[in-house]
Motif scaffolding. Structure first.
Motif, PDB file in Angstrom:
ATOM      1  N   SER A 194       0.820  -1.206   0.000  1.00 18.28           N
ATOM      2  CA  SER A 194       0.000   0.000   0.000  1.00 18.28           C
ATOM      3  C   SER A 194       0.858   1.262   0.000  1.00 18.28           C
ATOM      4  N   GLY A 195       0.514   2.189  -0.873  1.00 16.22           N
ATOM      5  CA  GLY A 195       1.229   3.455  -0.950  1.00 16.22           C
ATOM      6  C   GLY A 195       2.439   3.446  -1.845  1.00 16.22           C
ATOM      7  N   VAL A 196       2.765   2.285  -2.424  1.00 21.22           N
ATOM      8  CA  VAL A 196       3.931   2.176  -3.297  1.00 21.22           C
ATOM      9  C   VAL A 196       3.465   2.061  -4.742  1.00 21.22           C
ATOM     10  N   THR A 197       4.070   2.810  -5.626  1.00 23.68           N
ATOM     11  CA  THR A 197       3.652   2.884  -7.016  1.00 23.68           C
ATOM     12  C   THR A 197       4.113   1.663  -7.806  1.00 23.68           C
ATOM     13  N   ARG A 198       3.226   1.150  -8.660  1.00 19.99           N
ATOM     14  CA  ARG A 198       3.561   0.053  -9.571  1.00 19.99           C
ATOM     15  C   ARG A 198       4.105   0.664 -10.849  1.00 19.99           C
ATOM     16  N   VAL A 199       5.306   0.273 -11.236  1.00 15.86           N
ATOM     17  CA  VAL A 199       5.929   0.829 -12.430  1.00 15.86           C
ATOM     18  C   VAL A 199       6.427  -0.305 -13.325  1.00 15.86           C
ATOM     19  N   GLY A 200       6.926   0.065 -14.477  1.00 18.44           N
ATOM     20  CA  GLY A 200       7.470  -0.917 -15.404  1.00 18.44           C
ATOM     21  C   GLY A 200       8.983  -0.864 -15.439  1.00 18.44           C
ATOM     22  N   VAL A 201       9.577  -1.990 -15.759  1.00 12.40           N
ATOM     23  CA  VAL A 201      11.028  -2.069 -15.948  1.00 12.40           C
ATOM     24  C   VAL A 201      11.295  -2.804 -17.248  1.00 12.40           C
ATOM     25  N   GLN A 202      12.129  -2.232 -18.073  1.00  9.34           N
ATOM     26  CA  GLN A 202      12.471  -2.841 -19.355  1.00  9.34           C
ATOM     27  C   GLN A 202      13.977  -2.999 -19.494  1.00  9.34           C
ATOM     28  N   VAL A 203      14.375  -4.073 -20.170  1.00  5.09           N
ATOM     29  CA  VAL A 203      15.756  -4.212 -20.615  1.00  5.09           C
ATOM     30  C   VAL A 203      15.774  -3.837 -22.088  1.00  5.09           C
ATOM     31  N   VAL A 204      16.590  -2.848 -22.425  1.00 10.29           N
ATOM     32  CA  VAL A 204      16.637  -2.324 -23.784  1.00 10.29           C
ATOM     33  C   VAL A 204      18.018  -2.585 -24.384  1.00 10.29           C
ATOM     34  N   ASP A 205      18.020  -3.141 -25.598  1.00  7.80           N
ATOM     35  CA  ASP A 205      19.266  -3.345 -26.320  1.00  7.80           C
ATOM     36  C   ASP A 205      19.830  -1.984 -26.726  1.00  7.80           C
ATOM     37  N   SER A 206      21.026  -1.659 -26.225  1.00  6.20           N
ATOM     38  CA  SER A 206      21.597  -0.336 -26.463  1.00  6.20           C
ATOM     39  C   SER A 206      21.899  -0.076 -27.933  1.00  6.20           C
ATOM     40  N   SER A 207      22.203  -1.119 -28.680  1.00  2.00           N
ATOM     41  CA  SER A 207      22.601  -0.926 -30.076  1.00  2.00           C
ATOM     42  C   SER A 207      21.409  -0.759 -31.007  1.00  2.00           C
ATOM     43  N   THR A 208      20.282  -1.405 -30.699  1.00  2.40           N
ATOM     44  CA  THR A 208      19.122  -1.354 -31.592  1.00  2.40           C
ATOM     45  C   THR A 208      17.934  -0.597 -31.005  1.00  2.40           C
ATOM     46  N   GLY A 209      17.934  -0.385 -29.691  1.00  2.00           N
ATOM     47  CA  GLY A 209      16.803   0.246 -29.044  1.00  2.00           C
ATOM     48  C   GLY A 209      15.642  -0.702 -28.815  1.00  2.00           C
ATOM     49  N   GLU A 210      15.809  -1.982 -29.160  1.00  3.28           N
ATOM     50  CA  GLU A 210      14.744  -2.980 -29.025  1.00  3.28           C
ATOM     51  C   GLU A 210      14.566  -3.379 -27.561  1.00  3.28           C
ATOM     52  N   ILE A 211      13.299  -3.504 -27.150  1.00  6.38           N
ATOM     53  CA  ILE A 211      12.987  -3.976 -25.801  1.00  6.38           C
ATOM     54  C   ILE A 211      13.100  -5.499 -25.804  1.00  6.38           C
ATOM     55  N   THR A 212      14.009  -6.021 -25.000  1.00  8.52           N
ATOM     56  CA  THR A 212      14.236  -7.468 -24.993  1.00  8.52           C
ATOM     57  C   THR A 212      13.470  -8.192 -23.900  1.00  8.52           C
TER      58      THR A 212
END
Length: 243
Positions: free
Chosen positions: A48-66
């Motif tokens: 309670s009181g803590v925000t739900r957020v997203g976490v992504q791993v992104v390929d630095s060379s292509t910008g693709e979300i892996t």
């Protein structure tokens, strides 16, 4: 998507996810956190009181979300610290009689926003402000080096280590032909912006002071040299080219 945190800034749950999903060998990916996340797993709950957020791993060379998942954010991910002198009340008194205002130092708190009221959160802000900060002048902004940021944090941290609802208000009297300022700190987090203020400074015209509160070498000269802290002088007018 607003990238507001890199791997070392994430809480333990997020860090574990990033460690397991970053490419082997490193150097090819970066882990970022962001708000307004509604993706899987939908049943992932935070306390309670803590925000739900997203976490992504992104390929630095292509910008693709892996890879991507949900995570809990305690609002301790500090994205930026910005200082700015703002007027108190009318700011400059162009009249012929004194004008008075009430001033309260500390962090502004709003109903329904609990983050920013814990020692852990304040410590996170202090740690971030000791490494990196910026200053917004009248016509220009400037980044402060890590050395400069660290040298003034003891002066500015009352902006966020105490709250306005627990601080005593004082009466500020602005005489004719003078301007009064307070240093505002804007704290950017993944949960939004927080504002704090500290210090009262007087100037004879509409230009804000050159030194952080309490650091003028001569209290009667707001545009003069500043007192060094840990051997470092931070002159805001020189940083922004104000004078």
């Amino acid at each position: 998507m607003d990238a507001l945190a890199v791997m070392e800034d994430l809480d333990p749950l997020c860090t574990e996810f990033c460690s397991l999903n970053l490419p082997l060998g490193g150097g090819l990916g970066v882990c970022v956190g962001y708000d307004s996340y509604t993706g899987p797993p939908e049943d992932f709950m935070c306390e309670s009181g803590v925000t739900r957020v997203g976490v992504q791993v992104v390929d630095s060379s292509t910008g693709e979300i892996t890879s991507e998942t949900a995570c809990c954010n305690t609002c301790e991910w500090i994205a930026g610290i910005q200082y700015q002198y703002v007027p108190i009340g009318i700011g400059c008194n162009d009249g012929s009689t004194d004008v008075t205002y009430r001033y309260t130092e500390g962090l502004s708190t709003t109903t329904g926003s609990e983050y920013g009221t814990t020692n852990e959160w304040s410590d996170s802000v202090t740690e971030s402000a000791s490494v990196s900060a910026s200053y917004e002048g009248l016509d220009a902004s400037a980044s402060m080096s890590a050395t400069q940021s660290n040298s003034v944090v003891q002066t500015t941290k009352t902006s966020w280590t105490q709250t306005q609802d627990t601080s005593e208000s004082t009466t500020v009297t602005i005489p004719p032909d003078s301007c009064y300022w307070t240093l505002q700190t804007t704290i950017s987090t993944v949960c939004g912006l927080k504002y704090g203020q500290t210090g009262v400074m007087e100037t004879p015209d509409k230009f804000p002071p050159c030194c952080f509160p309490g650091l003028s070498l001569d209290d009667n000269d707001p545009y003069g040299p500043c007192l060094p802290q840990n051997g470092v002088e931070v002159n805001l007018c020189e940083l922004t080219g104000q004078l």
